[in-house]
Design a protein around this motif. Structure first.
Motif, mmCIF file in Angstrom:
data_model
loop_
_atom_site.group_PDB
_atom_site.id
_atom_site.type_symbol
_atom_site.label_atom_id
_atom_site.label_comp_id
_atom_site.label_asym_id
_atom_site.label_seq_id
_atom_site.Cartn_x
_atom_site.Cartn_y
_atom_site.Cartn_z
ATOM 1 N N GLN A 102 -23.123 82.160 -148.515
ATOM 2 C CA GLN A 102 -24.325 82.768 -147.947
ATOM 3 C C GLN A 102 -25.521 81.819 -148.052
ATOM 4 O O GLN A 102 -26.293 81.666 -147.101
ATOM 5 N N GLN A 103 -25.621 81.171 -149.232
ATOM 6 C CA GLN A 103 -26.716 80.226 -149.418
ATOM 7 C C GLN A 103 -26.592 79.043 -148.451
ATOM 8 O O GLN A 103 -27.585 78.575 -147.881
ATOM 9 N N ILE A 104 -25.345 78.557 -148.270
ATOM 10 C CA ILE A 104 -25.126 77.442 -147.333
ATOM 11 C C ILE A 104 -25.468 77.865 -145.915
ATOM 12 O O ILE A 104 -26.081 77.109 -145.141
ATOM 13 N N GLU A 108 -22.089 61.319 -151.174
ATOM 14 C CA GLU A 108 -20.848 61.393 -150.401
ATOM 15 C C GLU A 108 -20.963 62.580 -149.466
ATOM 16 O O GLU A 108 -21.307 63.689 -149.889
ATOM 17 N N LEU A 109 -20.624 62.350 -148.147
ATOM 18 C CA LEU A 109 -20.750 63.410 -147.147
ATOM 19 C C LEU A 109 -19.451 63.548 -146.366
ATOM 20 O O LEU A 109 -18.723 62.574 -146.180
ATOM 21 N N SER A 110 -19.204 64.778 -145.912
ATOM 22 C CA SER A 110 -18.074 65.015 -145.023
ATOM 23 C C SER A 110 -18.556 64.883 -143.585
ATOM 24 O O SER A 110 -19.564 65.484 -143.196
ATOM 25 N N VAL A 129 -23.923 65.639 -137.356
ATOM 26 C CA VAL A 129 -23.674 64.850 -138.561
ATOM 27 C C VAL A 129 -24.587 63.638 -138.566
ATOM 28 O O VAL A 129 -25.192 63.292 -139.591
ATOM 29 N N GLN A 130 -24.703 62.970 -137.400
ATOM 30 C CA GLN A 130 -25.577 61.803 -137.318
ATOM 31 C C GLN A 130 -27.016 62.183 -137.650
ATOM 32 O O GLN A 130 -27.715 61.460 -138.374
ATOM 33 N N LEU A 131 -27.453 63.320 -137.118
ATOM 34 C CA LEU A 131 -28.825 63.754 -137.356
ATOM 35 C C LEU A 131 -29.055 64.024 -138.843
ATOM 36 O O LEU A 131 -30.087 63.640 -139.405
ATOM 37 N N MET A 132 -28.067 64.687 -139.515
ATOM 38 C CA MET A 132 -28.208 64.997 -140.941
ATOM 39 C C MET A 132 -28.241 63.717 -141.766
ATOM 40 O O MET A 132 -29.024 63.581 -142.701
ATOM 41 N N ILE A 133 -27.396 62.730 -141.404
ATOM 42 C CA ILE A 133 -27.396 61.452 -142.126
ATOM 43 C C ILE A 133 -28.730 60.758 -141.935
ATOM 44 O O ILE A 133 -29.320 60.218 -142.889
ATOM 45 N N TYR A 134 -29.213 60.781 -140.719
ATOM 46 C CA TYR A 134 -30.506 60.158 -140.421
ATOM 47 C C TYR A 134 -31.618 60.799 -141.253
ATOM 48 O O TYR A 134 -32.445 60.108 -141.846
ATOM 49 N N ARG A 135 -31.630 62.152 -141.305
ATOM 50 C CA ARG A 135 -32.677 62.855 -142.045
ATOM 51 C C ARG A 135 -32.573 62.558 -143.548
ATOM 52 O O ARG A 135 -33.581 62.434 -144.235
ATOM 53 N N ILE A 136 -31.346 62.435 -144.069
ATOM 54 C CA ILE A 136 -31.168 62.136 -145.496
ATOM 55 C C ILE A 136 -31.739 60.767 -145.826
ATOM 56 O O ILE A 136 -32.509 60.603 -146.781
ATOM 57 N N VAL A 155 -27.257 67.593 -147.976
ATOM 58 C CA VAL A 155 -25.962 67.187 -148.545
ATOM 59 C C VAL A 155 -25.027 68.392 -148.609
ATOM 60 O O VAL A 155 -23.839 68.304 -148.272
ATOM 61 N N ALA A 156 -25.545 69.532 -149.035
ATOM 62 C CA ALA A 156 -24.730 70.748 -149.089
ATOM 63 C C ALA A 156 -24.286 71.170 -147.700
ATOM 64 O O ALA A 156 -23.180 71.687 -147.512
ATOM 65 N N PHE A 157 -25.138 70.946 -146.703
ATOM 66 C CA PHE A 157 -24.795 71.289 -145.326
ATOM 67 C C PHE A 157 -23.539 70.552 -144.888
ATOM 68 O O PHE A 157 -22.704 71.087 -144.160
ATOM 69 N N LEU A 158 -23.387 69.302 -145.364
ATOM 70 C CA LEU A 158 -22.214 68.503 -144.999
ATOM 71 C C LEU A 158 -21.149 68.517 -146.103
ATOM 72 O O LEU A 158 -20.304 67.615 -146.165
#
Length: 651
Positions: free
Chosen positions: A437-439, A638-640, A550-557, A616-619
């Motif tokens: 639920q949190q994710i 580390e990301l999936s 995924v690319q967007l999340m990596i970019y934001r991280i 990170v939790a999102f991935l």
């Protein structure tokens, strides 16, 4: 005789084995140390109004008369029961005294009353209750002995009476019980143990009551056992010890047993005059102190003395006197012995008709006794059978109860682990559901954030950006001269347009959408490099087919990492490493800044770090931070690469 505190009598061995039944204790009325007077007790009873005191006086009267008039003893005991308090101890005490009144003439009823007393006294743990319980067990065992069950009496003494007396600290009465054990073992021909317990009793009395007249019984018993063991020397030593106390207490009720054993000793030595002298003294003392059993057993020893000397006429007269005694007639086994001796004596005196008559009586009594014993054996067998059947039924009930108990415990043992597993699964599922639920909430927030970023970027670029660009163009046309008075305003306006484009670019990285992740990361690194901080990017095996979300999340991280380092680390050099291996993406950010204490992270989670954790939790990834003050910071992530949900079209 009344079975209250006192001493056991001793059976006449050899011919008159059953003549004298060993009794546990004589009453206080019979003890050598003073007698209560019934008239005085009745006078006290007349003026007494307190119920408890009245019951006590009636119990004393019952004790006194039990030996002299059993019927009167029973009457007083029953009267006393009307006044006793209704609690287990006093009721048990009442049944104890009533059993003593029945002791001499109704053995079954006496044993029944003792059992009632024992049942009630066992419910109390006070010293008085334990003392009385030991006496009740003793007297019950003495009645077992009277019925020929010597071993039962021995077992009761060893397993009940002595342990209870020891528990209550009644060391003096323990001497009495040792004397009883001596009597029992002597009667079953275990003379060594009989002597041992007699001497133990003597040790107790010597320690607790030095010079007590009860030592007469102790040393006499030891002498009797030694005589049966043909140890004449030891027998003489103990008889001499007993003689000193007999001389000190010439009217003691314990004296007749001493004279009987001394007469037997001299008979063994064939010292007939000394034997006759002691036996006659014993008979006289027994009659004076009202000990008919002792008088009878001594007369039997006197008969043996005259018979051994060949004085058969005198021996026959003694036998006839014993034959006429009521105590002998009440005991068929003893009567058989007397009849057999009379037949033998008359035969030796050449009186065949008299011998024949005695033999007829002997035969008739033997048949009667055999028939009685047979009936008794049959009754005992029936009782044993009934008892065995009851035991079987009880065992079945117990076995059923045990099975039910085992089944219940088995169910409990199975249910407990099962419940533990259920609780664990429930908590685990609940935790996973809460985590999911949190994710989901985090994902929704991130999706919303990215949509809002895209919308704002478009609005800024297309709306405000276009307006500012139009104003800048018109301002240039109006001024006409680059160095005119409006030139500074035009330059500021150009800077504002550039800043607006930079903000719009950060909110919606056009390089990412047009050129891909690797180019966008390179552009991001160059953007954050300045005169104070050098950002170096290293990439390896980054594929172009990564999902856009995924690319967007990596970019934001990476963007958030560089922003935090620029704002807080004061680092001169920053190294960003990005690599991909199958479906896993790895990010390492290392700087040579001032670092921080790891202990401070849980207490103060910054917005930047929390944003990184959410992405990170999102991935479905994990993050590790290593830092210490003055030594810079290393962050490993580390990301999936697999998208968890379809990318929104707006992204």
């Amino acid at each position: 005789m009344q079975p209250l505190p006192g001493f056991p009598l001793y059976r006449c061995r050899r011919l008159l084995l059953c003549m004298l039944v060993s009794l546990p204790f004589v009453s206080p009325a019979q003890q050598p140390s003073g007698q209560p007077y019934p008239d005085s007790l009745l006078q006290l009873l007349h003026y007494q109004s307190n119920k408890a005191e009245k019951a006590e006086i009636l119990f004393q009267l019952s004790q006194y008369w039990a030996d002299l008039d059993s019927g009167r003893g029973v009457t007083y005991a029953r009267e006393a029961l009307k006044y006793i308090p209704h609690d287990p101890y006093h009721e048990g005490r009442g049944h104890y005294f009533l059993a003593g009144a029945f002791f001499e003439y109704d053995i079954p009823r006496a044993q029944q009353e003792y059992q009632q007393a024992i049942h009630r006294l066992e419910q109390r743990k006070s010293r008085e209750a334990v003392l009385l319980l030991s006496k009740a067990w003793h007297n019950y065992g003495a009645l077992e002995q009277r019925q020929g069950r010597e071993k039962n009496f021995a077992a009761i003494l060893l397993n009940k009476v002595v342990p209870l007396a020891t528990q209550a600290g009644d060391t003096l009465r323990l001497g009495n019980y040792y004397l009883s054990l001596s009597t029992v073992f002597d009667n079953i021909f275990d003379y060594k143990r009989a002597a041992t317990y007699a001497l133990q009793a003597a040790a107790v009395f010597n320690r607790q009551q030095p010079g007590s007249e009860y030592l007469i019984a102790c040393y006499t018993a030891a002498a009797t056992s030694c005589l049966s063991l043909n140890d004449a020397a030891a027998c003489k030593i103990y008889l001499d010890s007993a003689a000193g106390y007999v001389n000190r207490y010439p009217d003691s009720r314990l004296g007749p047993a001493y004279y009987r054993t001394t007469g037997r000793y001299y008979n063994h030595q064939r010292a007939w005059p000394q034997a006759l002298s002691h036996l006659r003294q014993g008979i006289l003392l027994a009659e004076n102190v009202n000990r008919p059993y002792d008088a009878t057993t001594i007369k039997m020893e006197l008969y043996q003395t005259y018979k051994a000397q060949g004085a058969l006429d005198t021996a026959r007269q003694i036998l006839l006197d014993i034959y006429r005694r009521p105590y002998v007639r009440e005991m068929p086994e003893n009567m058989r012995l007397i009849l057999r001796e009379l037949a033998s004596t008359d035969s030796a005196l050449h009186r065949p008709q008299a011998a024949y008559d005695w033999l007829l009586q002997y035969s008739s009594l033997t048949d009667t006794l055999t028939e009685r014993q047979t009936r008794q054996q049959i009754s005992e067998l029936e009782a044993k059978y009934n008892y065995a059947e009851k035991e079987k039924a009880l065992l079945l009930v117990k076995a059923h109860a045990v099975r039910q108990k085992m089944l219940l415990w088995g169910i409990i043992f199975l249910l407990v682990p099962f419940c533990v597993v259920l609780i664990f699964l429930y908590r685990s599922l609940r935790s996973k559901a809460l985590q999911a639920q949190q994710i989901a909430i985090a994902k929704a927030l991130l999706y919303g954030e990215e949509r809002e970023r895209s919308r704002l970027a478009r609005d800024l670029h297309d709306g405000l950006g276009g307006t500012l660009a139009s104003i800048s163009i018109r301002l240039s046309e109006v001024s006409g001269i680059p160095a005119g008075p409006l030139a500074p305003i035009s330059r500021q306006l150009d800077l504002a347009v550039s800043e607006l484009r930079r903000i719009a670019h950060n909110m919606a990285p056009e390089a990412l959408f047009r050129l891909g992740l690797q180019a966008a990361l390179q552009d991001l690194s160059e953007t954050h490099s300045n005169s104070r901080t050098t950002v170096t990017l290293q990439t390896m095996d980054i594929r172009d087919d990564l999902p856009q979300q995924v690319q967007l999340m990596i970019y934001r991280i990476v963007q958030e990492l560089l922003t935090n380092i620029t704002k807080h680390a004061a680092a001169g050099e920053v190294l960003i490493q990005c690599s991909q291996l199958d479906d896993m993406f790895y990010i390492t950010a290392e700087d040579n800044g001032k670092g921080f204490s790891m202990a401070g992270i849980p207490a103060g989670k910054g917005i930047g770090i929390q944003n990184i954790r959410n992405r990170v939790a999102f991935l479905n990834g994990k993050m590790e931070i290593q830092s210490s003050p003055g030594k810079g910071t290393i962050i490993n992530i580390e990301l999936s690469c697999k998208p968890t949900t379809p990318s929104p079209s707006s992204l």
